[in-house]
Design an enzyme around this catalytic site. Structure first.
Site, mmCIF file in Angstrom:
data_model
loop_
_atom_site.group_PDB
_atom_site.id
_atom_site.type_symbol
_atom_site.label_atom_id
_atom_site.label_comp_id
_atom_site.label_asym_id
_atom_site.label_seq_id
_atom_site.Cartn_x
_atom_site.Cartn_y
_atom_site.Cartn_z
ATOM 1 N N THR A 93 0.822 -1.211 0.000
ATOM 2 C CA THR A 93 0.000 0.000 0.000
ATOM 3 C C THR A 93 0.856 1.261 0.000
ATOM 4 O O THR A 93 0.667 2.156 -0.833
ATOM 5 C CB THR A 93 -0.934 0.002 1.222
ATOM 6 O OG1 THR A 93 -1.786 -1.149 1.155
ATOM 7 C CG2 THR A 93 -1.795 1.258 1.240
ATOM 8 N N LYS B 241 5.658 3.815 18.279
ATOM 9 C CA LYS B 241 5.821 5.216 17.880
ATOM 10 C C LYS B 241 6.242 6.079 19.064
ATOM 11 O O LYS B 241 7.086 6.977 18.922
ATOM 12 C CB LYS B 241 4.511 5.728 17.274
ATOM 13 C CG LYS B 241 4.135 5.011 15.990
ATOM 14 C CD LYS B 241 2.714 5.337 15.552
ATOM 15 C CE LYS B 241 2.318 4.550 14.320
ATOM 16 N NZ LYS B 241 0.895 4.743 13.955
ATOM 17 N N GLU C 68 -6.622 -3.911 10.094
ATOM 18 C CA GLU C 68 -6.230 -5.164 9.464
ATOM 19 C C GLU C 68 -7.182 -6.279 9.904
ATOM 20 O O GLU C 68 -7.905 -6.154 10.892
ATOM 21 C CB GLU C 68 -4.799 -5.524 9.872
ATOM 22 C CG GLU C 68 -3.764 -4.472 9.532
ATOM 23 C CD GLU C 68 -3.492 -4.368 8.041
ATOM 24 O OE1 GLU C 68 -3.837 -5.322 7.299
ATOM 25 O OE2 GLU C 68 -2.941 -3.338 7.625
ATOM 26 N N GLY D 240 -11.218 -0.375 5.712
ATOM 27 C CA GLY D 240 -9.792 -0.418 5.429
ATOM 28 C C GLY D 240 -8.928 0.266 6.466
ATOM 29 O O GLY D 240 -7.725 0.410 6.272
#
Length: 447
Positions: free
Chosen positions: A14, A206, A191, A188
């Site tokens: 993607t 992160k 997952e 979308g």
């Protein structure tokens, strides 16, 4: 013709396809701005059809990433395969072959950044990783340069779009966790296996990367306290809204008297706080500096286009030479910094929301409040929902808001309450996050 940067791309999923499309559509405009021509030299992907879908010529496609490392004409490798095994191998090989690296891989950096940065220095190369945190939101560059005059006191971040979408649907529309997750997957945003997102690990990755830079220290990912959203109930989010709070999964790094507090957990923030208004798949990060005060970074934290934007920004930074200079000169990356002193989660001081499912009978409320009082935990509000059926011994929710106390005291109190024979389930606890003080040190407010 100006300078040319020849790029080897590993992983054409993607984000990789977004990078290809961006270079093809915006390459001329980028060259006009910077004098740098971005040229996609080779693409490696195990699915040989994927690069062709976005117009990569067949003679530039390979299934073997080693072809890119062996090509002396390639200047920089973009790693977009994800994970921490093969990706680590690819990054180290790229550096050893004399190529700079751009990556969006927060899990890799959270776990192996010290090794990777040291390998880059040993090879005289550099690493670009703006896309690893916050998708298209600039976060690494501001921490490295824009806020360099400040000592960072705290970071409060909504860093996962999947969780934020789910919590928005649960809070605003009363949907169950299962319903909101199914919608996120259909749209979308999540997952098929959403565990890394909803369990808080993606946010923790992160946070570790950002905190290492912000506080100039070598953060150990295993020292981040992590709780996810998978056990939240819509009734608690609705109760929070009635009390003036919105629930968000926050990644928090806070420099306290006890040390650096690193934690990921569901949090109630006041409805008028900017983070509370960050809905859907958007991300937002509040960063507090001792001179600048409160800064807020907002935007799309994931997806093909935003992440590709950050990847290409790093490629330009590498191509014009900025990345190499700052990578070598600055001392904010954790291969050159010491480990911090960590504040244990038990030392956290904050306010708490608690829901207790208790039998509706005389004396129950007194027993519950006595447990809090015995541990010097002040109660700001106590609400018991009415027993609408009127049945004796019916179970009703008791909602408690505390004054500020320590996590250790709260856990001890809830352990006792959970063992009371009139309590029918383990109490639910959600931390209330208050606005951080902008200028935490006396005399530093430049106004």
């Amino acid at each position: 013709m100006g300078q040319v940067l020849r790029i080897g791309l590993i992983g054409c999923g993607t984000v990789g396809q977004g990078v290809v499309r961006l270079i093809r559509s915006e390459g001329d405009a980028i060259e006009a701005k910077t004098g740098l021509r971005l040229e996609l030299a080779r693409v490696a992907d195990t699915n040989l059809a994927a690069p062709g879908l976005v117009g990569v010529p067949e003679d530039r496609i390979t299934a073997d990433a080693n072809d890119l490392f062996a090509d002396p004409s390639i200047d920089v490798i973009v790693e977009l395969v994800g994970g921490t095994t093969v990706a680590r191998e690819f990054v180290l090989k790229a550096l050893q072959s004399g190529k700079d690296v751009v990556t969006a891989n927060k899990a890799l950096l959270a776990r192996y950044s010290r090794e990777i940065y040291a390998a880059a220095r040993a090879s005289g190369r550099c690493i670009g990783f703006e896309a690893s945190c916050g998708g298209g939101i600039p976060l690494i560059l501001p921490l490295r340069s824009g806020l360099v005059a400040n000592r960072i006191h705290a970071i409060y971040g909504i860093l996962n779009g999947t969780c934020n979408y789910i919590l928005t649907e649960m809070s605003a529309k009363g949907k169950s966790y299962a319903e909101a997750l199914a919608e996120a997957q259909a749209a979308g945003y999540a997952e098929l296996d959403p565990g890394t997102d909803v369990q808080g690990h993606d946010t923790a990755h992160k946070l570790a990367v950002l905190a290492s830079m912000a506080f100039c220290c070598d953060v150990d990912l295993d020292r981040v306290h992590v709780e996810g959203i998978e056990h939240l109930d819509a009734c608690d989010l609705q109760a929070g809204r009635e009390l003036g709070y919105v629930c968000k999964l926050l990644g928090i790094a806070d420099q306290t008297d006890a040390g650096l507090s690193l934690r990921v957990h569901p949090s109630f923030v006041r409805a008028d706080h900017p983070l509370a208004g960050t809905n859907g798949s958007f991300n937002a990060v509040s960063i507090y500096g001792n001179w600048v005060g409160h800064t807020l970074f907002y935007g799309r934290g994931a997806g093909s286009r935003p992440t590709a934007s950050a990847v290409v920004a790093d490629l330009v930074d590498v191509g014009v030479g900025n990345a190499a200079r700052t990578f070598e000169r600055f001392r904010t990356l954790n291969d050159r910094t010491p480990p911090p002193t960590y504040a244990p989660i038990e030392a956290l001081r904050t306010r708490y929301y608690v829901r207790i499912m208790a039998v509706d009978q005389p004396g129950v409320m007194a027993r519950i409040t006595r447990v809090f009082g015995d541990r010097d935990i002040g109660l700001r509000a106590v609400t018991q929902h009415e027993n609408e059926d009127g049945e004796p011994s019916a179970v009703v929710p008791v909602v408690v808001l505390t004054h500020e106390t320590t996590e250790g005291q709260m856990r001890a109190a809830l352990e006792v309450i959970s063992r009371l024979e009139v309590v029918r389930a383990r109490p639910v606890m959600i931390r209330l996050v208050q606005e951080h003080e902008e200028y935490a040190e006396p005399g530093v407010n430049p106004s």
